[in-house]
Design a protein around this motif. Structure first.
Motif, PDB file in Angstrom:
ATOM      1  N   VAL A  16      -8.744   0.824   3.173  1.00 55.09           N
ATOM      2  CA  VAL A  16      -7.510   0.477   2.476  1.00 55.09           C
ATOM      3  C   VAL A  16      -6.259   0.887   3.249  1.00 55.09           C
ATOM      4  CG1 VAL A  16      -7.309   2.585   1.071  1.00 55.09           C
ATOM      5  CG2 VAL A  16      -6.408   0.410   0.189  1.00 55.09           C
ATOM      6  N   GLY A  17      -6.305   1.998   3.959  1.00 50.64           N
ATOM      7  CA  GLY A  17      -5.134   2.439   4.718  1.00 50.64           C
ATOM      8  C   GLY A  17      -4.738   1.440   5.786  1.00 50.64           C
ATOM      9  N   ALA A  18      -5.737   0.872   6.474  1.00 46.95           N
ATOM     10  CA  ALA A  18      -5.446  -0.112   7.521  1.00 46.95           C
ATOM     11  C   ALA A  18      -4.883  -1.394   6.924  1.00 46.95           C
ATOM     12  CB  ALA A  18      -6.705  -0.405   8.323  1.00 46.95           C
ATOM     13  N   VAL A  19      -5.428  -1.826   5.783  1.00 45.71           N
ATOM     14  CA  VAL A  19      -4.935  -3.036   5.125  1.00 45.71           C
ATOM     15  C   VAL A  19      -3.488  -2.846   4.690  1.00 45.71           C
ATOM     16  CG1 VAL A  19      -5.259  -4.610   3.179  1.00 45.71           C
ATOM     17  CG2 VAL A  19      -7.259  -3.700   4.376  1.00 45.71           C
ATOM     18  N   VAL A  20      -3.215  -1.724   4.061  1.00 44.77           N
ATOM     19  CA  VAL A  20      -1.844  -1.421   3.633  1.00 44.77           C
ATOM     20  C   VAL A  20      -0.912  -1.361   4.839  1.00 44.77           C
ATOM     21  CG1 VAL A  20      -0.347   0.350   2.628  1.00 44.77           C
ATOM     22  CG2 VAL A  20      -2.527  -0.222   1.532  1.00 44.77           C
ATOM     23  N   GLY A  21      -1.362  -0.720   5.891  1.00 41.72           N
ATOM     24  CA  GLY A  21      -0.525  -0.541   7.071  1.00 41.72           C
ATOM     25  C   GLY A  21      -0.063  -1.856   7.667  1.00 41.72           C
ATOM     26  N   VAL A  22      -0.947  -2.833   7.734  1.00 40.82           N
ATOM     27  CA  VAL A  22      -0.567  -4.142   8.281  1.00 40.82           C
ATOM     28  C   VAL A  22       0.518  -4.781   7.424  1.00 40.82           C
ATOM     29  CG1 VAL A  22      -1.370  -6.495   8.716  1.00 40.82           C
ATOM     30  CG2 VAL A  22      -2.784  -4.546   9.395  1.00 40.82           C
ATOM     31  N   ALA A  23       0.328  -4.748   6.095  1.00 44.45           N
ATOM     32  CA  ALA A  23       1.306  -5.360   5.193  1.00 44.45           C
ATOM     33  C   ALA A  23       2.656  -4.652   5.261  1.00 44.45           C
ATOM     34  CB  ALA A  23       0.770  -5.359   3.772  1.00 44.45           C
ATOM     35  N   VAL A  24       2.640  -3.329   5.344  1.00 46.68           N
ATOM     36  CA  VAL A  24       3.885  -2.559   5.429  1.00 46.68           C
ATOM     37  C   VAL A  24       4.616  -2.869   6.729  1.00 46.68           C
ATOM     38  CG1 VAL A  24       4.815  -0.224   5.671  1.00 46.68           C
ATOM     39  CG2 VAL A  24       3.134  -0.716   3.891  1.00 46.68           C
ATOM     40  N   ARG A  25       3.883  -2.906   7.828  1.00 45.68           N
ATOM     41  CA  ARG A  25       4.514  -3.199   9.121  1.00 45.68           C
ATOM     42  C   ARG A  25       5.061  -4.618   9.174  1.00 45.68           C
ATOM     43  NH1 ARG A  25       0.131  -0.057  10.744  1.00 45.68           N
ATOM     44  NH2 ARG A  25      -1.115  -1.881  11.316  1.00 45.68           N
ATOM     45  N   ALA A  26       4.477  -5.509   8.387  1.00 47.87           N
ATOM     46  CA  ALA A  26       4.964  -6.888   8.318  1.00 47.87           C
ATOM     47  C   ALA A  26       6.197  -7.001   7.424  1.00 47.87           C
ATOM     48  CB  ALA A  26       3.866  -7.813   7.814  1.00 47.87           C
ATOM     49  N   GLY A  27       6.568  -5.903   6.754  1.00 50.93           N
ATOM     50  CA  GLY A  27       7.791  -5.878   5.966  1.00 50.93           C
ATOM     51  C   GLY A  27       7.625  -6.121   4.479  1.00 50.93           C
ATOM     52  N   TYR A  28       6.384  -6.167   3.994  1.00 44.91           N
ATOM     53  CA  TYR A  28       6.156  -6.427   2.572  1.00 44.91           C
ATOM     54  C   TYR A  28       6.065  -5.126   1.781  1.00 44.91           C
ATOM     55  CZ  TYR A  28       4.786 -11.151   3.993  1.00 44.91           C
ATOM     56  OH  TYR A  28       4.771 -12.416   4.518  1.00 44.91           O
ATOM     57  N   PRO A  29       6.645  -5.077   0.582  1.00 38.96           N
ATOM     58  CA  PRO A  29       6.328  -3.971  -0.318  1.00 38.96           C
ATOM     59  C   PRO A  29       4.871  -4.113  -0.752  1.00 38.96           C
ATOM     60  CG  PRO A  29       7.651  -5.625  -1.460  1.00 38.96           C
ATOM     61  CD  PRO A  29       7.590  -6.046  -0.023  1.00 38.96           C
ATOM     62  N   VAL A  30       4.192  -2.988  -0.865  1.00 43.05           N
ATOM     63  CA  VAL A  30       2.759  -3.008  -1.171  1.00 43.05           C
ATOM     64  C   VAL A  30       2.479  -2.155  -2.399  1.00 43.05           C
ATOM     65  CG1 VAL A  30       0.425  -2.537  -0.317  1.00 43.05           C
ATOM     66  CG2 VAL A  30       2.203  -3.289   1.282  1.00 43.05           C
ATOM     67  N   ILE A  31       1.724  -2.723  -3.316  1.00 38.73           N
ATOM     68  CA  ILE A  31       1.227  -1.985  -4.481  1.00 38.73           C
ATOM     69  C   ILE A  31      -0.287  -1.975  -4.423  1.00 38.73           C
ATOM     70  CG2 ILE A  31       1.034  -1.960  -7.004  1.00 38.73           C
ATOM     71  CD1 ILE A  31       3.781  -3.303  -7.114  1.00 38.73           C
ATOM     72  N   VAL A  32      -0.864  -0.804  -4.489  1.00 35.63           N
ATOM     73  CA  VAL A  32      -2.317  -0.661  -4.599  1.00 35.63           C
ATOM     74  C   VAL A  32      -2.640  -0.226  -6.018  1.00 35.63           C
ATOM     75  CG1 VAL A  32      -4.339   0.666  -3.870  1.00 35.63           C
ATOM     76  CG2 VAL A  32      -2.728  -0.192  -2.158  1.00 35.63           C
ATOM     77  N   ALA A  33      -3.455  -1.013  -6.699  1.00 37.98           N
ATOM     78  CA  ALA A  33      -3.922  -0.658  -8.031  1.00 37.98           C
ATOM     79  C   ALA A  33      -5.272   0.010  -7.872  1.00 37.98           C
ATOM     80  CB  ALA A  33      -4.022  -1.899  -8.912  1.00 37.98           C
ATOM     81  N   ASP A  34      -5.271   1.331  -7.937  1.00 36.00           N
ATOM     82  CA  ASP A  34      -6.492   2.121  -7.739  1.00 36.00           C
ATOM     83  C   ASP A  34      -7.295   2.105  -9.034  1.00 36.00           C
ATOM     84  OD1 ASP A  34      -8.421   3.865  -6.794  1.00 36.00           O
ATOM     85  OD2 ASP A  34      -7.278   5.626  -7.388  1.00 36.00           O
ATOM     86  N   ASP A  35      -8.421   1.407  -9.006  1.00 36.12           N
ATOM     87  CA  ASP A  35      -9.205   1.135 -10.203  1.00 36.12           C
ATOM     88  C   ASP A  35     -10.194   2.260 -10.510  1.00 36.12           C
ATOM     89  OD1 ASP A  35     -10.173  -0.244 -12.390  1.00 36.12           O
ATOM     90  OD2 ASP A  35     -11.448  -1.585 -11.213  1.00 36.12           O
TER      91      ASP A  35
END
Length: 210
Positions: A16-35
């Protein structure tokens, strides 16, 4: 940015950290819903730059998406699974662009050249893909979204019921960690069979209701 990346995640600490990192570096706000994860999913997602919505117990993917959607403030949302490998910024643009330009109401991503097993599984059941982009309000309008452990069939039914325009788009060199590898073979297989059983029950219930 006009879009938020929303990642429903359950015990995805390895990726999940790598997935979030790509989106953040691309400039998107990211929300992770931890289930209701029992591992470090929430902590690692936060460290990578996501805003984390924590569910106290595992509610299923639909419940996690619904909880995350409540925090989305942008007109568009990009859904991603938390176990992706090989994600690049252009994958996000491939999903979002046809929706943002008004050509589609939803773009659904399918893997291409990401790996034999994930390509095969994704293309055999593309309607189960967790990689999507759409208007935020459209996703909020899916009936009973929060009650669906696996919400993709309910989303597909909403697409059909509303006459929405949707297409599959190729996501090159992207793949997922197989459930059998992630959770151990027998446990992962049981999880997969449980998912298919749930989907069959959903389809059976939908046919009886109609």
């Amino acid at each position: 940015m006009n879009a938020t990346v929303l990642i429903p995640a359950y015990n995805e600490a390895l990726t999940v950290g790598a997935v979030v990192g790509v989106a953040v570096r691309a400039g998107y706000p990211v929300i992770v819903a931890d289930d209701g994860s029992s591992d470090a999913t929430a902590r690692l997602a936060e460290q990578a730059g996501a805003r984390v919505v924590r569910l106290p117990e595992n509610r299923g993917k639909g419940g996690a998406i619904a909880a995350g959607l409540a925090q989305v403030a942008t007109p568009y949302v990009i859904l991603l699974d938390g176990d992706l490998v090989g994600l690049r910024p252009e994958h996000l643009q491939t999903l979002l662009e046809p929706v943002e330009e008004g050509r589609l109401d939803m773009a659904i991503g399918v893997f291409k050249s990401g790996g034999l097993m994930t390509d095969f599984g994704n293309r055999a059941t593309p309607y189960l893909s967790g990689q999507r982009a759409c208007r935020t309000e459209f996703l909020r309008g899916v009936p009973g979204l929060e009650a669906q452990r696996w919400p993709e069939p309910a989303i597909t039914d909403h697409l059909k019921a509303t006459g929405a325009r949707w297409e599959y788009v190729n996501l090159s060199q992207l793949r997922q960690v197989m459930k059998e590898k992630k959770r151990g073979f027998w446990r992962g297989l049981g999880y997969r069979l449980g998912m298919y059983w749930h989907l069959l029950r959903y389809r059976w219930g939908s046919r009886r209701a109609s």
